[in-house]
Scaffold this motif. Structure first.
Motif, mmCIF file in Angstrom:
data_model
loop_
_atom_site.group_PDB
_atom_site.id
_atom_site.type_symbol
_atom_site.label_atom_id
_atom_site.label_comp_id
_atom_site.label_asym_id
_atom_site.label_seq_id
_atom_site.Cartn_x
_atom_site.Cartn_y
_atom_site.Cartn_z
ATOM 1 N N VAL A 102 29.259 1.202 44.077
ATOM 2 C CA VAL A 102 28.175 1.394 44.735
ATOM 3 C C VAL A 102 28.239 1.060 46.088
ATOM 4 N N PHE A 103 28.826 -0.379 46.077
ATOM 5 C CA PHE A 103 29.004 -0.923 47.404
ATOM 6 C C PHE A 103 29.931 0.001 48.202
ATOM 7 N N VAL A 104 30.851 0.560 47.569
ATOM 8 C CA VAL A 104 31.978 1.370 48.557
ATOM 9 C C VAL A 104 31.056 2.484 49.186
ATOM 10 N N MET A 117 28.044 2.753 49.807
ATOM 11 C CA MET A 117 27.282 2.174 51.055
ATOM 12 C C MET A 117 28.443 2.059 52.342
#
Lengths: 193, 109
Positions: free
Chosen positions: B69-71, B73
């Motif tokens: 999920v970070f990636v 963003m």
């Protein structure tokens, strides 16, 4: 079985080596190509390799997003800008490297620092060493669920940031009234009404 | 069963980051320097996914997917960064007629 390891491991190692090589080759081409347009194409190669690495790390959605957004949108945007600048200058813009010694020193120092850090860190034996988690198939649904529950606020904030940067880019790149697009390097060109 | 170790992914990401740093520092063309920034962002993304895949605590599926999920963003923010960066480069060229970041060091115009 081959040398005591199951065949699937050899396939995994082979896939890893090929996509890692593709990534590093693309990165190298991006920073040493003498013209900007070939550098963009080398960046595409590198992004494809990174998408392969995501696939090996069970990130199937990320692989698709990487190809769609990074390779499909961001690289095309950069290529558009390169073409626009070439139309303005009327010549092919070279992008040779300068300050080579300083760049090599800084990048070499950074790479040494990172490599020393990687190989001297004692990773906590949480999951490292045994089989990494694999849950192929459910990834997309779970990520969508995470985006709408745990990460709802960052998700919405990112969309606001995207809107703000879009408006900002429009305002910055807008042609001022009375501004000649090629005025910077050809002041004697006839001015447009 | 010994899969590809975590360190292999970290080494690839580290080398990619160093390459991007070299590109940012040495390029004579602002757009080419932007390509170096893209390389560095991708190196960080590889690290995020690799760490969350190999070292997530308690193996719950939600925490294993955090890095991915970070990636997502980071990719969205990279798109913002490229759009604004290219607009700034275009504006810089129209106002000052330069494309080399070194020549645009004046803070006053």
């Amino acid at each position: 079985m081959l040398f005591g390891l199951p065949y699937t491991n050899y396939v995994e190692y082979l896939a890893f080596l090929s996509v890692a090589g593709l990534t590093l080759l693309g990165g190298l081409g991006t920073i040493v190509a003498r013209r900007v347009f070939p550098a963009c194409l080398w960046l595409l190669v590198c992004l494809g390799g990174v998408a392969g690495l995501y696939a090996l790390l069970a990130g199937h959605l990320l692989m698709a997003v990487q190809i769609l957004v990074y390779a499909g949108a961001i690289t095309v945007l950069i290529i558009f800008a390169v073409m626009l600048l070439q139309r303005h200058t009327g010549r092919i813009i070279m992008a040779e490297n300068q300050h080579l010694i300083g760049g090599v020193l800084a990048a070499g120092f950074m790479a040494t620092l990172i490599l020393v850090g990687i190989f001297t860190t004692r990773y906590q034996p949480l999951a490292f060493g045994d089989t990494p988690a694999t849950f192929a198939g459910d990834n997309v649904k779970l990520i969508g669920h995470l985006l709408l529950t745990k990460y709802l606020l960052p998700f919405e904030v990112v969309s606001v940031v995207l809107l703000a940067s879009m408006i900002g880019a429009l305002v910055l790149a807008r042609q001022e009234p009375g501004e000649n697009p090629g005025a910077a390097e050809a002041p004697e060109a006839e001015s447009q009404p | 069963m010994s899969p590809v170790p975590l360190q292999a992914y970290l080494v690839v990401a580290g080398l990619l980051f160093a390459m991007g740093l070299f590109g940012v520092m040495t390029r004579r063309h602002a757009v080419a320097a932007l390509l170096g920034i893209e390389l560095m962002l991708n190196a960080a993304n590889i690290n995020l996914v690799a760490f969350s895949h190999y070292l997530s605590p308690n193996r719950a599926i939600n925490t294993v997917l955090d890095g991915q999920v970070f990636v997502l963003m980071v990719i969205a923010l990279a798109a913002c960064e490229v759009a604004v960066g290219l607009a700034i480069i275009l504006r810089l060229y129209r106002t000052m007629g330069v494309l080399n970041p070194d020549e645009a060091s004046s803070m006053k115009w």
